[in-house]
Design an enzyme around this catalytic site. Structure first.
Site, PDB file in Angstrom:
ATOM      1  N   SER A   1      40.668  38.958 -47.420  1.00 19.16           N
ATOM      2  CA  SER A   1      40.207  39.192 -46.054  1.00 19.16           C
ATOM      3  C   SER A   1      40.735  38.112 -45.112  1.00 19.16           C
ATOM      4  O   SER A   1      41.950  37.947 -44.988  1.00 19.16           O
ATOM      5  CB  SER A   1      38.680  39.280 -46.047  1.00 19.16           C
ATOM      6  OG  SER A   1      38.209  39.712 -44.795  1.00 19.16           O
TER       7      SER A   1
ATOM      8  N   ASP B   1      39.168  51.070 -45.466  1.00 20.59           N
ATOM      9  CA  ASP B   1      39.052  49.717 -44.918  1.00 20.59           C
ATOM     10  C   ASP B   1      39.636  49.703 -43.515  1.00 20.59           C
ATOM     11  O   ASP B   1      40.751  50.184 -43.289  1.00 20.59           O
ATOM     12  CB  ASP B   1      39.789  48.729 -45.826  1.00 20.59           C
ATOM     13  CG  ASP B   1      39.763  47.298 -45.327  1.00 20.59           C
ATOM     14  OD1 ASP B   1      39.018  47.010 -44.370  1.00 20.59           O
ATOM     15  OD2 ASP B   1      40.479  46.465 -45.900  1.00 20.59           O
TER      16      ASP B   1
ATOM     17  N   HIS C   1      36.521  47.510 -47.892  1.00 23.11           N
ATOM     18  CA  HIS C   1      36.631  46.086 -47.588  1.00 23.11           C
ATOM     19  C   HIS C   1      35.487  45.303 -48.233  1.00 23.11           C
ATOM     20  O   HIS C   1      34.321  45.686 -48.145  1.00 23.11           O
ATOM     21  CB  HIS C   1      36.611  45.849 -46.077  1.00 23.11           C
ATOM     22  CG  HIS C   1      37.076  44.485 -45.698  1.00 23.11           C
ATOM     23  ND1 HIS C   1      38.398  44.194 -45.468  1.00 23.11           N
ATOM     24  CD2 HIS C   1      36.412  43.311 -45.549  1.00 23.11           C
ATOM     25  CE1 HIS C   1      38.527  42.909 -45.177  1.00 23.11           C
ATOM     26  NE2 HIS C   1      37.328  42.344 -45.228  1.00 23.11           N
TER      27      HIS C   1
END
EC number: 3.1.1.-
Length: 407
Positions: free
Chosen positions: A193, A347, A377
């Protein structure tokens, strides 16, 4: 005096229950769980817990008890860490930066691979303890020395604290590889991320550094690599998918970059980007670079609104290459190491991976792409959570392990 305390004791359960009911209602009113996801009920449960904790944190923040990020980090750091008999784990400080070193106990006939890991959490959540299980697994399964870096976060610290901490700690490690038994020719940087964004920014910043060992490979797990266009197909399609909504992404971005939240709409609409800047980078940011099959559902062609100079002056550092590594010069991109890019269909940041993949490949960088149709995600953090794990969680971790073992 006993009566007020009795009232308080009776009121607390009602308060916590009321907040949880609110979180459940908010989830079902604002959240989309795609049909392609496995175990949707489990994801709904996790998202309700996430909303519950964030809501509690926001209430405590308004009451002046503690900030929301610190409250949530306190809770996820309270999870017990399991010791691995095959690893030596040491907490260190490189200057003021906390790091955690994972070293296999078994003797090795030659220096081991090194992995530098930058955790996720959007600069709001995440910590050394939260990602301990993941890093422990990576170090053990790849027989590597792994360094996880704990960087400063909001609300106490803003940009460029994250980049500076990760850069300084990485350089410190790279200069002392022999001390840790690491082969200088086999150092991998890995991040998830926002940690994936750090991977991109740091590998770019280290290009041309003759005084340091060269990074052998970079691994970016559903990274955030550009803050220019938040209307890409995946941003529209997955804007309300757990565990990262578009609203939460923009809020976290503004908090980290110290941008007033009143400018969120301008950032979403692209009005904070000057027209000449759009034209300069459109060749890399355009949805035309996204394969057609990813635009089949719920995507409407988009163009930025009228330029707002006041918004630009407030948010222009958002467009710096450290915060949007996708826009680095071709000369820099061409010198980057081979890469593993992990993306998830469900995501909001899926298209960031696709755009960065194209940038790398266009400049001759070797890219291994791993895409999960059932991924979302934040899924990787659940890989070792047993009942709370998802098939995609373990798939991602095993793909990373397999890639690292090939270095």
């Amino acid at each position: 005096m006993a009566v007020p305390w009795l009232v308080l004791l009776l009121a607390l359960p009602v308060f916590f229950l009321g907040v949880f009911v609110w979180a459940v209602f908010e989830h079902f009113l604002t959240t989309d769980v795609p049909a392609t996801l496995q175990h949707p009920a489990k994801l709904r449960f996790l998202h309700c817990i996430f909303l519950y904790l964030v809501t509690l944190g926001n209430i405590f923040e308004k009451l002046g008890i503690c900030s929301m990020p610190k409250f949530v980090r306190f809770l996820h750091d309270s999870v017990r860490i399991k010791k691995d008999p095959g690893l030596v784990v040491i907490d260190l400080r490189f200057g003021t930066i906390p790091v955690r070193l994972f070293q296999p106990k078994a003797a090795s006939s030659r220096p081991r691979r090194g992995i530098i890991f930058y955790h996720g959490g959007g600069t709001v959540f995440g910590s050394l303890d939260c990602y301990h299980g993941l890093c422990n697994y990576l170090a053990r399964e790849t027989d590597s020395v792994l360094l996880m870096i704990g960087y400063r976060k909001v609300p106490d610290h803003h940009s460029p604290a994250l980049f500076q901490d990760c850069m300084n700690a990485s350089i410190h490690f790279l200069k002392a590889l022999e001390t840790y038994g690491v082969d200088p020719s086999r150092v991998v940087v890995c991040g998830e991320s926002i940690g994936g964004a750090v991977v991109a920014a740091i590998t770019q910043a280290l290009v041309g550094r003759s005084d340091l060992p060269q990074i052998r490979a970079q691994i970016l797990i559903y990274p955030f690599v550009q803050a220019f266009c938040l209307q890409l197909p995946s941003f529209q399609q997955n804007q309300n998918v757990p565990l990262l909504s578009r609203k939460f992404l923009v809020t976290s971005l503004c908090n980290y970059l110290a941008i007033d939240l009143s400018w969120c709409d301008a950032i979403l609409n692209g009005t904070c980007v000057p027209p000449d800047v759009w034209r300069k980078y459109e060749k890399w940011l355009s949805p035309d670079n996204i394969p057609k099959k990813f635009k089949n559902r719920g995507y409407q062609p988009w163009s930025p609104g009228p330029f707002n100079e006041a918004a630009y002056l407030e948010a222009k550092h958002m467009l710096d290459v450290e915060n949007s590594p996708l826009i680095a010069d071709d000369e820099v991109i061409a010198q980057l190491p081979e890469s593993l890019l992990v993306s998830c269909e469900n995501d909001i940041l899926r298209d960031d991976s696709l755009l960065y993949k194209k940038r790398l490949e266009d400049q001759g960088v070797r890219v291994t792409w791993y895409h999960l149709e059932d991924g979302f995600h934040g899924s990787v953090i659940f890989f070792d959570k047993k009942a709370l794990s998802f098939p995609c969680s373990l798939k991602i971790v095993n793909a990373v392990v397999s890639y690292v073992k090939g270095i």
